[in-house]
Every structure is written in C-alpha cells, then in structure tokens.
Enzyme design. Structure first.
Site, PDB file in Angstrom:
ATOM      1  CG  ASN A   9      -1.611   1.056   1.470  1.00  0.00           C
ATOM      2  OD1 ASN A   9      -1.767   2.103   0.486  1.00  0.00           O
ATOM      3  ND2 ASN A   9      -2.346   1.394   2.398  1.00  0.00           N
ATOM      4  CE  LYS A  11       0.044   3.048   4.879  1.00  0.00           C
ATOM      5  NZ  LYS A  11       0.008   3.168   6.285  1.00  0.00           N
ATOM      6  CG  HIS A  96      -5.879   1.762   5.356  1.00  0.00           C
ATOM      7  ND1 HIS A  96      -5.366   2.534   6.163  1.00  0.00           N
ATOM      8  CD2 HIS A  96      -4.805   1.048   5.097  1.00  0.00           C
ATOM      9  CE1 HIS A  96      -3.901   2.491   6.564  1.00  0.00           C
ATOM     10  NE2 HIS A  96      -3.788   1.300   5.919  1.00  0.00           N
ATOM     11  CD  GLU A  98      -3.009   5.381   6.863  1.00  0.00           C
ATOM     12  OE1 GLU A  98      -2.811   5.514   5.651  1.00  0.00           O
ATOM     13  OE2 GLU A  98      -2.145   4.765   7.381  1.00  0.00           O
ATOM     14  CD  GLU A 168      -3.318  -2.606   7.266  1.00  0.00           C
ATOM     15  OE1 GLU A 168      -2.114  -3.045   6.811  1.00  0.00           O
ATOM     16  OE2 GLU A 168      -3.852  -1.581   7.416  1.00  0.00           O
ATOM     17  N   GLY A 174       2.696   2.372  10.854  1.00  0.00           N
ATOM     18  CA  GLY A 174       3.417   3.521  10.695  1.00  0.00           C
ATOM     19  C   GLY A 174       4.254   3.636  12.157  1.00  0.00           C
ATOM     20  CB  SER A 214       5.409  -1.800  12.072  1.00  0.00           C
ATOM     21  OG  SER A 214       5.017  -0.804  12.307  1.00  0.00           O
TER      22      SER A 214
END
Ligand code: 13P
Length: 251
Positions: A9, A11, A96, A98, A168, A174, A214
């Site tokens: 991904n 991003k 996701h 985010e 996730e 991150g 991560s």
C-alpha cells in the site's frame, strides 16, 4: 495450503517518476527469483494507468487504495469501480484505518464499497483493526467482530470468494511497533473462527487473512510463519524495492 499474498500500500507516496522507478526496480529485484507469493501493488490513483502498463509483462498485480460506492455522477473527487477497472486494477483496498479515522469512513460506507467492488468484479482487500485505546480496554475482539459483521453484512459466501481480509492493528501502523507474531496470530485465529460461524468452515479455511502494521524484512518471516497469517499488507517497507522483495521472499 492457502496461497500467500503480499500487497504494498503506497499510500500518498510517489509521483509518476517515482512510480516508474519503483516498479522498474521491483521487477529487476524479482527477476529470476521463483517467488511463490502473489504480489500486489497499490499506487495512488493518478499513477494506476502507468503502473498497469509497466506491470503488463510481470506477475505483479495492481490494486487501488480506495473506491466510491456509486457508479457515476455528481460525486466530485471520487473514483468509480469502472474507472479503476479501466485503469487496470484487479484489487482495491477498502476500509483502511486511515480512511476510517482521517476521512470519517463508517462501517456502513465500507459495506457499500465492498458490495460495489464485488458487483464490478474488483477484489476487495478489506481492512479491520483496533486502536491502542481499544486494545488497552480489552475490547479488541469486540471491535474486530463488529467491523467484520458490519462490513460483510448482506454479502454471501459465494460473493466473497475473491475477498482478502487484512488485520491491521491501528497502533502498529507506521509506528515501527508491529504486533508480536503471537498477538497477530491470536486475532487472525479469532477472525477465521468468526468467518466459519458467519459463513462456513470450508470458507474459513480458504480465505486469505493478511497482517499489516510495521511489517518489514526483519520481522516478516516470523509473522508469516504463523498458521493463520496468510500474507502481509505493507506500508512503509514497500516503498523500497529491496525491502519489499525481501518480505515477498520471506513468504
Ligand atoms: P506500515 O507498514 O507503514 O506500518 O503501514 C501498514 C499499512 O497501513 C498498510 O496498509
């Protein structure tokens, strides 16, 4: 034996030049290696068509990072399923964290997106995961169960054949702080059991469940050797061809 699926991904990273170099480097790194995993890259919307052309002669598949649930019309700034398909996408990341936290996506809109993607022959990579606060409160399984039930509501097992799940944990994204293989396996096992209750035991054995948060070359092997972890959804470490290919090799 379930197949292993490693997805990158990107991003909001890489312009057109960056896309050309990263894909070219990936292809070079992967050349001559017999990599058993299915590999997917998900660049930003504006680079999908270029990526698709570059991937024509490779086994790497293409995905988008989001989709809208309507087919067309007055939805400024949104991208429809047909647009993704005509740009060469086979997969699409949906839900996701985010998108959920920064852009306010809800379980309901995610459910609509999954349905739309399936209707148009796109394969969803459906993301679920708890926040740090939820983990510390001890409600991880409740959160996962609710996201999964609501996200998949009204969809049949037959329709879900091509869907990939991605666990996730938000606190691992991150942050450099991955879930331990034991923590991840515990949730993956819970998800698989829930899938068997919601659908069938057979389907729960087939469905691919990726871990994301991560993942890097150094921890990939240990995570991917857990019985219920069938792949990885990689953020930061997929932006460098060598580290991404090391993760693929670990699978
Ligand atoms: P990182 O690998 O950078 O933690 O990101 C994970 C992720 O969000 C993939 O979708």
């Amino acid at each position: 034996m379930r197949r292993k699926v490693i997805a990158g991904n990107w991003k909001m990273n890489n312009d057109l030049n960056g896309t050309v170099s990263l894909i070219s480097e990936m292809k070079k790194e992967m050349q001559g290696k017999n990599l058993p995993a299915e590999v997917i890259v998900c660049p930003p919307f504006t680079n999908l068509e270029t990526a698709s052309a570059l991937l024509k002669d490779s086994s790497i598949k293409l995905g988008a990072q989001n989709i809208y649930f309507e087919e067309s019309g007055a939805f400024t700034g949104e991208i429809s399923p047909d647009m993704l398909k005509s740009a060469g996408c086979e997969f699409v990341i949906i839900g996701h964290s985010e998108r959920r936290t920064i852009f306010g996506e809800t379980d309901l809109s995610i459910n609509k997106k999954i349905k739309t993607a399936i209707r148009h022959g796109l394969k969803p990579i459906f993301c679920i995961g708890e926040t740090l606060e939820e983990r510390e409160k001890g409600v991880t399984f409740n959160v996962i169960e609710s996201q999964l039930r609501k996200g998949l509501e009204g969809i049949t097992e037959t329709e879900l054949q091509n869907l990939i799940l991605a666990y996730e944990p938000v606190w691992a994204i991150g942050t450099g702080k991955n879930a331990t293989p034991e923590q991840a396996q515990e949730v993956h096992k819970f998800i698989r059991t829930l899938i068997s209750k919601l659908f069938s035991a057979n389907f729960s054995h087939q469905i691919v469940i990726q871990y994301g948060g991560s993942v890097k070359a150094e921890n990939a092997k240990e995570l991917l050797s857990q019985p219920d972890i069938d792949g990885a959804l990689v953020g930061g470490a997929c932006l460098k061809a060598d580290s991404f290919v090391k993760i693929i090799e670990a699978a």
